[in-house]
Design a protein around this motif. Sequence first.
Motif, PDB file in Angstrom:
ATOM      1  N   ARG A   1       1.052  -0.810  -0.308  1.00  0.00           N
ATOM      2  CA  ARG A   1       0.042  -0.055   0.126  1.00  0.00           C
ATOM      3  C   ARG A   1       0.784   0.935  -0.008  1.00  0.00           C
ATOM      4  NH1 ARG A   1      -5.251  -1.681   1.067  1.00  0.00           N
ATOM      5  NH2 ARG A   1      -5.456  -3.686   1.974  1.00  0.00           N
ATOM      6  N   ARG A   2       2.480   1.544   0.612  1.00  0.00           N
ATOM      7  CA  ARG A   2       2.933   2.233   0.867  1.00  0.00           C
ATOM      8  C   ARG A   2       3.749   2.309  -0.610  1.00  0.00           C
ATOM      9  NH1 ARG A   2       4.798   0.628   6.384  1.00  0.00           N
ATOM     10  NH2 ARG A   2       6.098  -0.797   4.683  1.00  0.00           N
ATOM     11  N   GLN A   3       3.918   1.746  -1.312  1.00  0.00           N
ATOM     12  CA  GLN A   3       4.791   1.877  -2.734  1.00  0.00           C
ATOM     13  C   GLN A   3       3.454   2.761  -3.503  1.00  0.00           C
ATOM     14  OE1 GLN A   3       5.763  -2.448  -2.977  1.00  0.00           O
ATOM     15  NE2 GLN A   3       7.730  -1.386  -3.396  1.00  0.00           N
ATOM     16  N   TRP A   4       2.330   2.513  -3.254  1.00  0.00           N
ATOM     17  CA  TRP A   4       1.196   2.288  -4.663  1.00  0.00           C
ATOM     18  C   TRP A   4       1.184   3.797  -4.303  1.00  0.00           C
ATOM     19  CZ3 TRP A   4      -0.811   0.659  -8.893  1.00  0.00           C
ATOM     20  CH2 TRP A   4      -2.051   1.298  -9.159  1.00  0.00           C
ATOM     21  N   GLN A   5       0.922   3.835  -2.631  1.00  0.00           N
ATOM     22  CA  GLN A   5       0.679   5.853  -2.858  1.00  0.00           C
ATOM     23  C   GLN A   5       1.701   5.873  -3.337  1.00  0.00           C
ATOM     24  OE1 GLN A   5      -2.675   7.240  -1.696  1.00  0.00           O
ATOM     25  NE2 GLN A   5      -3.045   5.191  -1.664  1.00  0.00           N
ATOM     26  N   ARG A   6       3.089   6.312  -3.054  1.00  0.00           N
ATOM     27  CA  ARG A   6       3.846   6.437  -3.574  1.00  0.00           C
ATOM     28  C   ARG A   6       4.343   6.453  -5.378  1.00  0.00           C
ATOM     29  NH1 ARG A   6       8.718   9.230  -2.784  1.00  0.00           N
ATOM     30  NH2 ARG A   6      10.357   9.092  -4.062  1.00  0.00           N
ATOM     31  N   TYR A   7       3.609   5.541  -5.879  1.00  0.00           N
ATOM     32  CA  TYR A   7       3.712   5.525  -7.492  1.00  0.00           C
ATOM     33  C   TYR A   7       2.436   6.769  -7.302  1.00  0.00           C
ATOM     34  CZ  TYR A   7       3.091   3.949 -11.789  1.00  0.00           C
ATOM     35  OH  TYR A   7       3.168   3.656 -12.911  1.00  0.00           O
TER      36      TYR A   7
ATOM     37  N   PRO B   1      -6.051  -2.475  -5.712  1.00  0.00           N
ATOM     38  CA  PRO B   1      -7.408  -3.388  -5.801  1.00  0.00           C
ATOM     39  C   PRO B   1      -6.975  -4.777  -4.347  1.00  0.00           C
ATOM     40  CG  PRO B   1      -5.617  -3.717  -8.059  1.00  0.00           C
ATOM     41  CD  PRO B   1      -5.283  -2.890  -6.832  1.00  0.00           C
ATOM     42  N   GLU B   2      -8.234  -4.740  -3.861  1.00  0.00           N
ATOM     43  CA  GLU B   2      -8.333  -5.801  -2.636  1.00  0.00           C
ATOM     44  C   GLU B   2      -7.402  -7.571  -2.825  1.00  0.00           C
ATOM     45  OE1 GLU B   2      -8.637  -4.626   0.853  1.00  0.00           O
ATOM     46  OE2 GLU B   2      -8.205  -2.387  -0.596  1.00  0.00           O
ATOM     47  N   ALA B   3      -8.349  -7.611  -4.174  1.00  0.00           N
ATOM     48  CA  ALA B   3      -7.382  -9.153  -3.932  1.00  0.00           C
ATOM     49  C   ALA B   3      -6.801  -9.015  -5.537  1.00  0.00           C
ATOM     50  CB  ALA B   3      -9.025  -9.727  -4.683  1.00  0.00           C
ATOM     51  N   MET B   4      -5.403  -9.274  -5.773  1.00  0.00           N
ATOM     52  CA  MET B   4      -4.407  -9.130  -6.223  1.00  0.00           C
ATOM     53  C   MET B   4      -3.604 -10.383  -6.178  1.00  0.00           C
ATOM     54  SD  MET B   4      -2.179  -5.986  -5.953  1.00  0.00           S
ATOM     55  CE  MET B   4      -1.641  -6.496  -4.320  1.00  0.00           C
TER      56      MET B   4
ATOM     57  N   ALA C   1      -3.701 -10.339 -14.360  1.00  0.00           N
ATOM     58  CA  ALA C   1      -2.650 -10.711 -15.454  1.00  0.00           C
ATOM     59  C   ALA C   1      -1.573 -10.767 -15.296  1.00  0.00           C
ATOM     60  CB  ALA C   1      -3.489  -9.342 -16.776  1.00  0.00           C
ATOM     61  N   VAL C   2      -1.264  -9.799 -13.877  1.00  0.00           N
ATOM     62  CA  VAL C   2       0.058  -9.031 -13.923  1.00  0.00           C
ATOM     63  C   VAL C   2       0.657  -9.118 -12.754  1.00  0.00           C
ATOM     64  CG1 VAL C   2       0.375  -8.117 -16.205  1.00  0.00           C
ATOM     65  CG2 VAL C   2      -0.424  -6.580 -13.721  1.00  0.00           C
ATOM     66  N   ASP C   3       1.524  -8.745 -12.142  1.00  0.00           N
ATOM     67  CA  ASP C   3       1.629  -8.711 -10.478  1.00  0.00           C
ATOM     68  C   ASP C   3       2.205  -6.821 -10.014  1.00  0.00           C
ATOM     69  OD1 ASP C   3       4.162  -8.648 -10.948  1.00  0.00           O
ATOM     70  OD2 ASP C   3       5.173 -10.641 -10.088  1.00  0.00           O
ATOM     71  N   LEU C   4       2.232  -6.587  -8.572  1.00  0.00           N
ATOM     72  CA  LEU C   4       2.297  -5.256  -8.458  1.00  0.00           C
ATOM     73  C   LEU C   4       3.954  -4.532  -9.131  1.00  0.00           C
ATOM     74  CD1 LEU C   4       1.741  -2.552  -7.091  1.00  0.00           C
ATOM     75  CD2 LEU C   4       1.734  -3.782  -5.008  1.00  0.00           C
ATOM     76  N   PRO C   5       4.740  -5.472  -8.150  1.00  0.00           N
ATOM     77  CA  PRO C   5       5.987  -5.363  -8.974  1.00  0.00           C
ATOM     78  C   PRO C   5       6.738  -4.911  -9.657  1.00  0.00           C
ATOM     79  CG  PRO C   5       6.153  -7.106  -7.579  1.00  0.00           C
ATOM     80  CD  PRO C   5       4.625  -7.262  -7.286  1.00  0.00           C
ATOM     81  N   SER C   6       5.536  -5.523 -11.098  1.00  0.00           N
ATOM     82  CA  SER C   6       5.485  -5.515 -12.131  1.00  0.00           C
ATOM     83  C   SER C   6       4.740  -4.094 -13.030  1.00  0.00           C
ATOM     84  CB  SER C   6       5.483  -6.197 -13.500  1.00  0.00           C
ATOM     85  OG  SER C   6       5.597  -7.638 -13.329  1.00  0.00           O
ATOM     86  N   ILE C   7       4.750  -3.238 -12.187  1.00  0.00           N
ATOM     87  CA  ILE C   7       3.350  -2.557 -12.875  1.00  0.00           C
ATOM     88  C   ILE C   7       3.736  -0.953 -12.685  1.00  0.00           C
ATOM     89  CG2 ILE C   7       1.858  -3.323 -14.300  1.00  0.00           C
ATOM     90  CD1 ILE C   7       1.139  -1.771 -11.159  1.00  0.00           C
ATOM     91  N   LEU C   8       4.799  -1.637 -10.973  1.00  0.00           N
ATOM     92  CA  LEU C   8       5.177  -0.102 -10.560  1.00  0.00           C
ATOM     93  C   LEU C   8       5.924   0.642 -11.387  1.00  0.00           C
ATOM     94  CD1 LEU C   8       5.395  -1.757  -6.405  1.00  0.00           C
ATOM     95  CD2 LEU C   8       3.896  -0.198  -6.959  1.00  0.00           C
ATOM     96  N   TYR C   9       6.001   2.181 -11.187  1.00  0.00           N
ATOM     97  CA  TYR C   9       6.823   2.762 -11.430  1.00  0.00           C
ATOM     98  C   TYR C   9       7.181   2.993 -12.817  1.00  0.00           C
ATOM     99  CZ  TYR C   9       7.641   3.435  -6.690  1.00  0.00           C
ATOM    100  OH  TYR C   9       7.312   3.282  -5.094  1.00  0.00           O
ATOM    101  N   LEU C  10       6.013   2.179 -13.769  1.00  0.00           N
ATOM    102  CA  LEU C  10       6.455   3.160 -15.154  1.00  0.00           C
ATOM    103  C   LEU C  10       6.781   4.041 -15.600  1.00  0.00           C
ATOM    104  CD1 LEU C  10       3.348   0.061 -15.812  1.00  0.00           C
ATOM    105  CD2 LEU C  10       5.801  -0.387 -15.831  1.00  0.00           C
TER     106      LEU C  10
END
Length: 623
Positions: free
Chosen positions: A519-525, A536-539, A614-623
């Motif tokens: 959640r912290r990484q997502w908020q920073r992004y 999303p609550e379910a990943m 379709a994807v995981d969180l680490p793959s789409i952070l900071y694109l």
Amino acid sequence: MDSEALCSSWGWSNPPEEVIKMAEISGGCGGVEEGVLRELGVLDPPTFARLAATRPGHMTFIEHAAEEQPAKVQPIVEKVAALANGTPFYAQLRILDPHMSMKSPSVVQRCRALDCVLMLVEGTRPVLVFSNHKAMVRFQIMGRQEREREPLVTEAGDVPLLAVGSRDDISAIISQVDSSGDTYSLKEDQVWHSASRETQESDAQRELARLLDHAIEAGASDIALRPSRDGTYRVRLRRYGILVSPRTAAAWSQQMASEIIAVLLNKSRANESSTYFRSPRDGHISYRSSVGDAFLRVSFVPRNHHGDLVPRHSVSIRLFSYSEKRIDLDKLGLPIEAVAAIDDAVRMPNGLILFTGPMNSGKSTSVAGGLGRHAEIYGDKQKRVSVEDPIERYLPDLDQINVPTVIVKEGGKIVDDDERFTLILRGLKRHDIDVFWVGEIRDAETAEFCVSVATTGCLAFSTIHAKDTVLAMDVLSQWVPENKRFQLSEAVNLIVSQRLVPALCPACKRPHNPSEQDRRQWQRYMAIVGEDLALPEAMFRAASHDESGCEVCDEGYVGYSVLCEVLPFDRKVRTAAGALVSRGGDVEAARRAMAEARELTMVECARRRLAEGAVDLPSILYL
């Protein structure tokens, strides 16, 4: 000897500025290599003083400097040796003209043996340009009888002057000149059959063919051959954007690596003259095997390590499908917004459709999909032409033009590297074309060309390197003259920015509830991109092979998922783009207006793929 007299001795009556500067350095060094190196200014005074104080007695200053500062000194060793001895060094042979005798096969063969070319100073005085100073000296001290029999001397029609020059320019001229001598053109791609007798009888070719077959089967996009200091090589495949070890040929011995690199250089025609080269080379191979056919784009970058007795090259091989088939836009996995926007844009009679993103983001594939859709709609009623450097995928319904590695204009003048692409473009303006694909907007002339054809009745496709759709417009405007920036804002119909990220394996992906760190990484992004979307609550997450034992995937991923940002141009967007590129008024307000007009943002697309599993969180952070 002063610089004017030196220029005259080199055959120049009206020398260009670079020759005058070279003569000033040569004349002022007192015949000392150390003096030339000082005048060239590649080393700062403290470094120069330190090298002078630490030079071992058994080494010359230039040898010591090349060993201690290889990146700065090694590339200019031949230049220093030439100028210290009063010999010109031509870093670029374009200031000289090819001698007419370079049309003679016997002269070309002799030049290949001596690693030199016969040129003309100011179109009149013959000069032999050697790739290294020692080779030139050996020719210089040749005996009288031997000189009289020398074909280069007899063909020159006069005793030639001697010079040293760029090894790569010399190699390019030698390897590309054809028997007519009128043009230097790219030869047809060589087809390499893995089942040929030649391949089966060569250990190196069999090993390389095994690696290529494995890479094609594994769906790799690239092969990296990485040299070690001891001459051995490590081999890596790029799959789903990540370098992994192949299941075969993960490392090569010094001998095997040397033989395989030689095979690649030969079959790709990157170094047909078999000369030593210090700057990057590219080549192409058409590969055929029982596994499948592939088009290989091979890049060789010499390490130039001082002390290497055998040249070592970092090698990258890009693999493309060799089959000629139309790319179906609907099957590329693009978001529905991107497919709809491209479908609308290709139906317009004119305008520019631009795809942006980093390398390996699938831009060319999306262009091919757009061209395929245009061919579905209009068939043979319209003429489609591409200019590519090089052609990476053969497509039906499209006249594809490959930019040759060397072009010589009528009269024998070599075209500069940065002009080869634009020379082809200028010729196509008179070619009655409905749809252009300019492989990449790379400079002011390609940018102007795309704007010009898009505003004069043609549809144009191209790609550009930029982070997002709004920035792509900003970057493109830097290459367009100020008086044509209004045309630019009116020319663009659509900009699509895209990324490729690893897709989770549907057979073994695992449910994943977001942690506090997620959640912290997502908020920073979100703070970085200026958007406010909930995680999303379910990943899902990738499962390692040890965890899942999955036979479908490789460490939890299979294939790619395409993320897109879509910016169609309507009147509101064109007005904002005009304000942005003209730098008139409130530029920030113009950027905001364009950003708000995006039908789909990269973050919205990434979150959608994340929620779909379709994807995981680490793959789409900071694109």
